[in-house]
Scaffold this motif. Sequence first.
Motif, PDB file in Angstrom:
ATOM      1  N   VAL A 215       0.835  -1.211   0.000  1.00 49.34           N
ATOM      2  CA  VAL A 215       0.000   0.000   0.000  1.00 49.34           C
ATOM      3  C   VAL A 215       0.866   1.256   0.000  1.00 49.34           C
ATOM      4  O   VAL A 215       0.663   2.178  -0.804  1.00 49.34           O
ATOM      5  N   LYS A 216       1.842   1.302   0.895  1.00 44.28           N
ATOM      6  CA  LYS A 216       2.697   2.485   0.985  1.00 44.28           C
ATOM      7  C   LYS A 216       3.552   2.649  -0.272  1.00 44.28           C
ATOM      8  O   LYS A 216       3.812   3.760  -0.713  1.00 44.28           O
ATOM      9  N   GLY A 217       3.990   1.542  -0.844  1.00 46.95           N
ATOM     10  CA  GLY A 217       4.768   1.606  -2.077  1.00 46.95           C
ATOM     11  C   GLY A 217       3.949   2.173  -3.227  1.00 46.95           C
ATOM     12  O   GLY A 217       4.421   3.027  -3.985  1.00 46.95           O
ATOM     13  N   THR A 218       2.715   1.722  -3.326  1.00 45.60           N
ATOM     14  CA  THR A 218       1.835   2.230  -4.379  1.00 45.60           C
ATOM     15  C   THR A 218       1.548   3.712  -4.171  1.00 45.60           C
ATOM     16  O   THR A 218       1.565   4.498  -5.127  1.00 45.60           O
ATOM     17  N   ALA A 219       1.306   4.112  -2.932  1.00 44.64           N
ATOM     18  CA  ALA A 219       1.051   5.524  -2.633  1.00 44.64           C
ATOM     19  C   ALA A 219       2.262   6.385  -2.985  1.00 44.64           C
ATOM     20  O   ALA A 219       2.115   7.479  -3.549  1.00 44.64           O
ATOM     21  N   GLU A 220       3.447   5.891  -2.696  1.00 44.14           N
ATOM     22  CA  GLU A 220       4.671   6.634  -3.010  1.00 44.14           C
ATOM     23  C   GLU A 220       4.848   6.773  -4.519  1.00 44.14           C
ATOM     24  O   GLU A 220       5.276   7.816  -5.018  1.00 44.14           O
ATOM     25  N   LYS A 221       4.506   5.723  -5.260  1.00 41.36           N
ATOM     26  CA  LYS A 221       4.581   5.786  -6.723  1.00 41.36           C
ATOM     27  C   LYS A 221       3.631   6.848  -7.270  1.00 41.36           C
ATOM     28  O   LYS A 221       3.980   7.596  -8.181  1.00 41.36           O
TER      29      LYS A 221
ATOM     30  N   ALA B 203      10.201  -0.114  -5.304  1.00 41.14           N
ATOM     31  CA  ALA B 203      11.027  -1.000  -4.486  1.00 41.14           C
ATOM     32  C   ALA B 203      10.247  -1.471  -3.257  1.00 41.14           C
ATOM     33  O   ALA B 203      10.280  -2.659  -2.899  1.00 41.14           O
ATOM     34  N   ARG B 204       9.538  -0.549  -2.624  1.00 39.37           N
ATOM     35  CA  ARG B 204       8.777  -0.919  -1.430  1.00 39.37           C
ATOM     36  C   ARG B 204       7.623  -1.853  -1.791  1.00 39.37           C
ATOM     37  O   ARG B 204       7.324  -2.796  -1.068  1.00 39.37           O
ATOM     38  N   LYS B 205       6.969  -1.593  -2.914  1.00 42.70           N
ATOM     39  CA  LYS B 205       5.876  -2.463  -3.353  1.00 42.70           C
ATOM     40  C   LYS B 205       6.414  -3.859  -3.663  1.00 42.70           C
ATOM     41  O   LYS B 205       5.799  -4.860  -3.309  1.00 42.70           O
ATOM     42  N   SER B 206       7.572  -3.923  -4.285  1.00 44.52           N
ATOM     43  CA  SER B 206       8.183  -5.220  -4.602  1.00 44.52           C
ATOM     44  C   SER B 206       8.510  -5.988  -3.327  1.00 44.52           C
ATOM     45  O   SER B 206       8.331  -7.211  -3.266  1.00 44.52           O
ATOM     46  N   LEU B 207       8.970  -5.276  -2.310  1.00 48.92           N
ATOM     47  CA  LEU B 207       9.242  -5.906  -1.019  1.00 48.92           C
ATOM     48  C   LEU B 207       7.950  -6.484  -0.451  1.00 48.92           C
ATOM     49  O   LEU B 207       7.917  -7.616   0.032  1.00 48.92           O
ATOM     50  N   GLY B 208       6.883  -5.699  -0.518  1.00 48.67           N
ATOM     51  CA  GLY B 208       5.592  -6.191  -0.043  1.00 48.67           C
ATOM     52  C   GLY B 208       5.101  -7.387  -0.828  1.00 48.67           C
ATOM     53  O   GLY B 208       4.537  -8.334  -0.249  1.00 48.67           O
ATOM     54  N   ASP B 209       5.303  -7.368  -2.134  1.00 38.62           N
ATOM     55  CA  ASP B 209       4.922  -8.515  -2.974  1.00 38.62           C
ATOM     56  C   ASP B 209       5.680  -9.761  -2.558  1.00 38.62           C
ATOM     57  O   ASP B 209       5.105 -10.851  -2.478  1.00 38.62           O
ATOM     58  N   ALA B 210       6.955  -9.612  -2.283  1.00 34.62           N
ATOM     59  CA  ALA B 210       7.780 -10.742  -1.867  1.00 34.62           C
ATOM     60  C   ALA B 210       7.304 -11.291  -0.514  1.00 34.62           C
ATOM     61  O   ALA B 210       7.214 -12.512  -0.333  1.00 34.62           O
ATOM     62  N   LYS B 211       6.968 -10.399   0.398  1.00 31.48           N
ATOM     63  CA  LYS B 211       6.459 -10.831   1.710  1.00 31.48           C
ATOM     64  C   LYS B 211       5.169 -11.617   1.552  1.00 31.48           C
ATOM     65  O   LYS B 211       4.966 -12.625   2.223  1.00 31.48           O
ATOM     66  N   GLU B 212       4.285 -11.147   0.673  1.00 35.50           N
ATOM     67  CA  GLU B 212       3.020 -11.843   0.432  1.00 35.50           C
ATOM     68  C   GLU B 212       3.275 -13.235  -0.166  1.00 35.50           C
ATOM     69  O   GLU B 212       2.616 -14.194   0.207  1.00 35.50           O
ATOM     70  N   ALA B 213       4.208 -13.304  -1.092  1.00 35.65           N
ATOM     71  CA  ALA B 213       4.512 -14.582  -1.729  1.00 35.65           C
ATOM     72  C   ALA B 213       5.049 -15.581  -0.707  1.00 35.65           C
ATOM     73  O   ALA B 213       4.688 -16.768  -0.734  1.00 35.65           O
ATOM     74  N   ILE B 214       5.884 -15.099   0.206  1.00 36.18           N
ATOM     75  CA  ILE B 214       6.439 -15.973   1.239  1.00 36.18           C
ATOM     76  C   ILE B 214       5.345 -16.428   2.182  1.00 36.18           C
ATOM     77  O   ILE B 214       5.283 -17.596   2.575  1.00 36.18           O
ATOM     78  N   LYS B 215       4.461 -15.499   2.545  1.00 37.98           N
ATOM     79  CA  LYS B 215       3.370 -15.820   3.463  1.00 37.98           C
ATOM     80  C   LYS B 215       2.438 -16.875   2.876  1.00 37.98           C
ATOM     81  O   LYS B 215       1.935 -17.745   3.588  1.00 37.98           O
ATOM     82  N   LYS B 216       2.207 -16.817   1.564  1.00 33.17           N
ATOM     83  CA  LYS B 216       1.272 -17.743   0.914  1.00 33.17           C
ATOM     84  C   LYS B 216       1.882 -19.112   0.644  1.00 33.17           C
ATOM     85  O   LYS B 216       1.158 -20.051   0.362  1.00 33.17           O
ATOM     86  N   SER B 217       3.219 -19.215   0.724  1.00 31.69           N
ATOM     87  CA  SER B 217       3.823 -20.515   0.427  1.00 31.69           C
ATOM     88  C   SER B 217       4.087 -21.322   1.663  1.00 31.69           C
ATOM     89  O   SER B 217       3.743 -21.094   2.719  1.00 31.69           O
TER      90      SER B 217
END
Length: 57
Positions: free
Chosen positions: A6-12, A43-57
């Motif tokens: 969310v914060k990454g998207t807002a910053e973009k 970069a922040r959004k990508s970090l969040g995406d990675a966290k979500e991917a880890i959480k779902k696996s």
Amino acid sequence: MNKDQVKGTAEKVKGKANEIIGQVTGNTKQEVKGDIQQAAGQARKSLGDAKEAIKKS
């Protein structure tokens, strides 16, 4: 969706606004600031995406 996404998207969005305002007013400094904000937001959004991917696996 987590807070980094969310914060990454807002910053973009803020960065894009600064970039456009810089272009319209001819303010190169503000335009560059917008570009940097967009990159940081991505970069922040990508970090969040990675966290979500880890959480779902």
